[in-house]
Design a protein around this motif. Structure first.
Motif, short mmCIF file in Angstrom:
data_model
loop_
_atom_site.label_atom_id
_atom_site.label_comp_id
_atom_site.label_asym_id
_atom_site.label_seq_id
_atom_site.Cartn_x
_atom_site.Cartn_y
_atom_site.Cartn_z
N ALA A 154 13.45 4.55 41.08
CA ALA A 154 13.14 5.00 42.45
C ALA A 154 14.19 4.47 43.43
CB ALA A 154 11.73 4.56 42.85
N GLN A 155 15.48 4.69 43.10
CA GLN A 155 16.55 4.12 43.93
C GLN A 155 17.54 5.15 44.49
OE1 GLN A 155 17.22 0.92 45.14
NE2 GLN A 155 15.08 0.74 44.58
N GLN A 164 9.15 6.49 46.88
CA GLN A 164 8.94 5.04 46.95
C GLN A 164 10.15 4.47 47.69
OE1 GLN A 164 7.17 3.30 43.34
NE2 GLN A 164 7.82 5.14 42.27
N ALA A 204 27.70 24.75 56.15
CA ALA A 204 29.12 24.42 56.12
C ALA A 204 29.73 25.05 54.88
CB ALA A 204 29.30 22.91 56.08
N ASP A 240 23.45 11.49 47.10
CA ASP A 240 23.46 12.19 45.82
C ASP A 240 24.77 12.93 45.57
OD1 ASP A 240 20.95 11.30 45.20
OD2 ASP A 240 20.02 13.28 45.03
N ILE A 283 18.17 12.66 53.57
CA ILE A 283 17.97 11.25 53.91
C ILE A 283 19.32 10.58 54.19
CG2 ILE A 283 17.20 9.02 52.97
CD1 ILE A 283 15.03 10.71 51.46
N ALA A 284 20.35 10.92 53.38
CA ALA A 284 21.67 10.30 53.57
C ALA A 284 22.26 10.69 54.93
CB ALA A 284 22.62 10.74 52.45
N GLY A 285 22.25 11.98 55.24
CA GLY A 285 22.89 12.46 56.47
C GLY A 285 22.20 11.94 57.72
N ALA A 318 11.49 16.64 35.58
CA ALA A 318 10.41 15.92 36.30
C ALA A 318 9.46 16.98 36.85
CB ALA A 318 10.99 15.09 37.43
N LEU A 339 30.64 21.03 48.95
CA LEU A 339 31.71 20.60 49.85
C LEU A 339 32.57 19.51 49.24
CD1 LEU A 339 29.54 20.59 53.10
CD2 LEU A 339 31.20 22.33 52.38
N VAL A 381 25.44 18.91 60.54
CA VAL A 381 25.15 20.34 60.31
C VAL A 381 24.31 20.46 59.05
CG1 VAL A 381 27.28 21.08 61.44
CG2 VAL A 381 27.22 20.90 58.97
N GLU A 382 23.27 21.29 59.14
CA GLU A 382 22.32 21.45 58.04
C GLU A 382 22.09 22.94 57.84
OE1 GLU A 382 20.44 19.73 55.67
OE2 GLU A 382 19.67 21.74 55.26
N ILE A 400 4.11 12.32 39.04
CA ILE A 400 5.39 12.79 38.48
C ILE A 400 5.32 12.61 36.97
CG2 ILE A 400 7.90 12.48 38.45
CD1 ILE A 400 7.58 10.99 41.14
N ILE A 426 28.67 10.70 50.31
CA ILE A 426 27.62 9.67 50.25
C ILE A 426 26.36 10.26 49.61
CG2 ILE A 426 28.45 8.44 52.32
CD1 ILE A 426 25.94 9.48 53.74
N GLY A 472 24.94 18.00 55.98
CA GLY A 472 23.69 17.77 55.26
C GLY A 472 22.79 16.82 56.02
N ASP A 488 25.77 16.52 51.20
CA ASP A 488 25.08 17.78 50.89
C ASP A 488 24.38 17.76 49.54
OD1 ASP A 488 27.53 17.73 49.63
OD2 ASP A 488 27.99 19.83 49.91
C1 LIG Z 1 11.55 13.50 40.70
C2 LIG Z 1 12.33 12.64 41.66
C3 LIG Z 1 11.73 11.52 42.23
C4 LIG Z 1 12.45 10.69 43.10
N1 LIG Z 1 11.85 9.58 43.62
C5 LIG Z 1 12.57 8.73 44.39
C6 LIG Z 1 11.96 7.55 44.93
O1 LIG Z 1 10.77 7.32 44.74
N2 LIG Z 1 12.72 6.71 45.68
C7 LIG Z 1 14.07 6.96 45.93
O2 LIG Z 1 14.74 6.14 46.60
N3 LIG Z 1 14.66 8.09 45.46
C8 LIG Z 1 13.95 8.98 44.70
N4 LIG Z 1 14.54 10.13 44.24
C9 LIG Z 1 15.95 10.43 44.62
C10 LIG Z 1 16.05 11.01 46.03
O3 LIG Z 1 15.19 12.12 46.16
C11 LIG Z 1 17.49 11.45 46.31
O4 LIG Z 1 18.38 10.46 45.86
C12 LIG Z 1 17.71 11.66 47.81
O5 LIG Z 1 16.83 12.63 48.31
C13 LIG Z 1 19.18 12.08 48.07
O6 LIG Z 1 19.35 12.31 49.45
P1 LIG Z 1 20.65 13.08 49.97
O7 LIG Z 1 20.51 13.10 51.45
O8 LIG Z 1 21.87 12.51 49.35
O9 LIG Z 1 20.53 14.56 49.40
P2 LIG Z 1 19.47 15.71 49.75
O10 LIG Z 1 18.14 15.15 50.03
O11 LIG Z 1 19.58 16.72 48.64
O12 LIG Z 1 20.01 16.35 51.10
C14 LIG Z 1 21.11 17.22 51.14
C15 LIG Z 1 21.00 18.09 52.39
O13 LIG Z 1 22.20 18.84 52.56
C16 LIG Z 1 21.88 20.16 52.91
N5 LIG Z 1 23.02 21.01 52.52
C17 LIG Z 1 23.43 21.33 51.26
N6 LIG Z 1 24.53 22.09 51.30
C18 LIG Z 1 24.84 22.24 52.61
C19 LIG Z 1 25.90 22.92 53.29
N7 LIG Z 1 26.85 23.59 52.62
N8 LIG Z 1 25.92 22.89 54.64
C20 LIG Z 1 24.96 22.21 55.34
N9 LIG Z 1 23.94 21.56 54.74
C21 LIG Z 1 23.90 21.57 53.40
C22 LIG Z 1 20.61 20.45 52.13
O14 LIG Z 1 19.89 21.56 52.68
C23 LIG Z 1 19.87 19.12 52.29
O15 LIG Z 1 19.10 19.09 53.47
C24 LIG Z 1 13.82 10.99 43.40
C25 LIG Z 1 14.41 12.13 42.85
C26 LIG Z 1 13.69 12.96 42.00
C27 LIG Z 1 14.36 14.18 41.42
#
Ligand SMILES: Cc1cc2nc3c(=O)[nH]c(=O)nc-3n(C[C@H](O)[C@H](O)[C@H](O)COP(=O)(O)OP(=O)(O)OC[C@H]3O[C@@H](n4cnc5c(N)ncnc54)[C@H](O)[C@@H]3O)c2cc1C
Length: 389
Positions: free
Chosen positions: A303-304, A46, A132, A293, A13-15, A183, A166, A32-33, A226, A291, A10, A160
Motif C-alpha cells: 500500500a505504498q 491506505q 496534454a 506512477d 494524487i501525485a499532480g 486486483a 507524455l 492540466v487534467e 480487494i 513523478i 495529471g 499522468d
Molecule cells: C488495487 C490497488 C490498490 C492500491 N492501494 C493503495 C493503497 O492502499 N495505498 C497507496 O499508497 N497506494 C495504493 N495503490 C497505488 C495508487 O493507487 C497509485 O500509486 C496512485 O494512485 C498513483 O497516483 P498518480 O497521481 O501517479 O497517478 P494517477 O492516479 O493514475 O493519476 C494520473 C492522472 O493523470 C491524468 N492524465 C493521464 N493522461 C493525461 C494527459 N495526457 N493529459 C492530462 N491528464 C492526464 C489522469 O486522468 C489521472 O487523473 C493501489 C493501486 C491499486 C491498483
C-alpha cells in the motif's frame, strides 16, 4: 521565494499534491487534467504515516481526520480457515511511533480534500478537460501542448499515471509491464457484510496464489475488499467490470472457505490489471521530470504507490524552491530513486510471500507468529518513519 512557473500534467494524487507542495513554498503552477471532472472509482486507499505526515504539513490534518478511519491493527490471517497468524498494532501507537496515524480513506474523499485545497490556493491554476498531447524541452524551459495551445513553463512535471503517454519526452523512461496478477475491488455497506468480518481493522487473508485485503471506510459504514489473484490480463484495457463467477470458481477450487463466503455475495467487482513501471528507468531529462506512477508504478502489496507519489511531491517541491530547475530535478531523482527502488522491490517480495502455498505457507505462518506483530511492524519502520531531509 522563487518566480519560476511549473507545469503539471495529471491531477491524480501525485499532480495535486505537487501543486500544493509548490504553492506552500511560494511557487505557482498550472495543472492540466484530461478528465472533465475529478471523480474516483469507489475504492479505498491506505495512507501510511510517511505520506500522512506530508499531507498534514500541507494543512490537511483536520480534513483527513474527518474522512479517515484509523484501524486498530493489520491482522494477517489464513485465507483457508480465517485463523489469525499475526496482528500488527496500529491505532494511537502508530501515531506515537511515526508522528502520524495510519489512515484508511475513500479515494474520492482524498481527492476531494486535495481538490478543495487546490481550489483555495491562488497560486494554482487547475484546468480540467484539458488533455496534454506532448511535452517538449526548449532551450531554457519546457512546453506542454494542450489542444491548439502551447503552454510555456520553467519546469514540467509529468504525473499522468501508470499508462503515461507524455513520458516519451524523457529518453530512457521505463515502460509499463503487466505483472500477471489482477486486483478485484468492491465496496459493500457494512450491513450486508458477513457478521464476522472485522470492521475496525485491516485484515489480510493469505492464500495459495491469492490474497484478500479488507478494511473499513467512512466511519466503518463501508467495507473495502480487494482480491488479488494470479491471472493474465489478455486485452488492451487495464480495468473493467469483473464477473464474480470467476472468483467463485477460483476459490472453490482451493477450498478457501473464509474467502469464498465473500465471493458468494452478490457484489459489483471492478477488475484491475496490476502493472509495474521499473524505477530503474530515467525520470528526469533537463527541465522535465516524471513523478508518481508514471516514474515507478509498483505492486500494491505494501500500500505504498500513492504514498511514494506524495513523498515525490514533497521532495520535488523542496528542491525546486532551493536550486535552479535542471539541478533541482536531478537532485530529486538522486534522492528518490534509492528509496523508491527499495520499496518497489519489497512490495514484489510481499506478493511472493503472501501467495505461498503448502509447506512453505505453513513455515511462513509459523515464522510470523513467532516473530510477533510488534516486531514485524518494526521491520517497516524504514517505510513509515521516513522523513524528507
Ligand atoms: C488495487 C490497488 C490498490 C492500491 N492501494 C493503495 C493503497 O492502499 N495505498 C497507496 O499508497 N497506494 C495504493 N495503490 C497505488 C495508487 O493507487 C497509485 O500509486 C496512485 O494512485 C498513483 O497516483 P498518480 O497521481 O501517479 O497517478 P494517477 O492516479 O493514475 O493519476 C494520473 C492522472 O493523470 C491524468 N492524465 C493521464 N493522461 C493525461 C494527459 N495526457 N493529459 C492530462 N491528464 C492526464 C489522469 O486522468 C489521472 O487523473 C493501489 C493501486 C491499486 C491498483
Amino acid at each position: 521565494m522563487t518566480s519560476i512557473r511549473v507545469g503539471i500534467a495529471g491531477a491524480g494524487i501525485a499532480g495535486l499534491t505537487t501543486a500544493l507542495a509548490l504553492a506552500r513554498r511560494g511557487i505557482a503552477s498550472t495543472v492540466v487534467e484530461r478528465a472533465p471532472q475529478l471523480s474516483e472509482v469507489g475504492a479505498g486507499l491506505q495512507i501510511s504515516p510517511n505520506a500522512g505526515r506530508i499531507l498534514e504539513s500541507l494543512d490537511l490534518t483536520e480534513a483527513l481526520d474527518r474522512a479517515a478511519v484509523l484501524p486498530e491493527a493489520i491482522d494477517l490471517r489464513s485465507g483457508r480457515t480465517g485463523e489469525p497468524i499475526v496482528s500488527l498494532p496500529l491505532g494511537e501507537s502508530a501515531r506515537r511511533a511515526y508522528g502520524a496515524p495510519y489512515r484508511l480513506l475513500h479515494r474520492a474523499d482524498l481527492q476531494s480534500i486535495l481538490l478543495e485545497a487546490v481550489e483555495a490556493e491562488p497560486r494554482i491554476e487547475l484546468r480540467l478537460g484539458a488533455e496534454a498531447t506532448a511535452v517538449r524541452q526548449t532551450r531554457d524551459g519546457a512546453t506542454l501542448s494542450v489542444g491548439d495551445e502551447t503552454l510555456d513553463f520553467d519546469a514540467m512535471i509529468v504525473a499522468d499515471g501508470v499508462r503515461s503517454k507524455l513520458k516519451q519526452a524523457v529518453d530512457g523512461a521505463s515502460p509499463p509491464r503487466p505483472n500477471g496478477r489482477t486486483a478485484w475491488r468492491s465496496t459493500i455497506p457494512v450491513g450486508i457484510a458477513p457478521r464476522d468480518l472485522p470492521h475496525e481493522r485491516t485484515t489480510v487473508l493469505l492464500s495459495r496464489d491469492a490474497h484478500v485485503v479488507i478494511y473499513p471506510l467512512r466511519s466503518a459504514r463501508l467495507i473495502n475488499i480487494i482480491v488479488v489473484i494470479e491471472e493474465d490480463w489478455g486485452d488492451d484495457s487495464w480495468s473493467g467490470p469483473g464477473a464474480a463467477e470467476v472468483l467463485r470458481q477460483r476459490f472453490d477450487r482451493d477450498s478457501t472457505r473464509y474467502i469464498s463466503r465473500l465471493t458468494e455475495l452478490d457484489l459489483q467487482w471492478t477488475r484491475w490489471c496490476l502493472t509495474e513501471v521499473a524505477p530503474t528507468g530515467t525520470w528526469v531529462d533537463g527541465r522535465i521530470a516524471l513523478i508518481g506512477d508514471a516514474a515507478h508504478a509498483m505492486l500494491p502489496f505494501l500500500a505504498q504507490g500513492a504514498a511514494m507519489a506524495i513523498e515525490d511531491a514533497d521532495v520535488i517541491a523542496r528542491e525546486l524552491s532551493n536550486a535552479p530547475v535542471p539541478d533541482a530535478l536531478q537532485r530529486y531523482q538522486a534522492q528518490r530513486r534509492p528509496r523508491v527502488m527499495r520499496v518497489w522491490k519489497t512490495a514484489r517480495q510481499a506478493g511472493q510471500i503472501y501467495h505461498l502455498g503448502g509447506p512453505m505457507a505453513t513455515a511462513r505462518d509459523l515464522a510470523m507468529t513467532a516473530l510477533g506483530g510488534r516486531r514485524l511492524l518494526q521491520r517497516y519502520d524504514w517505510i513509515y518513519g521516513w522523513r524528507s531531509s
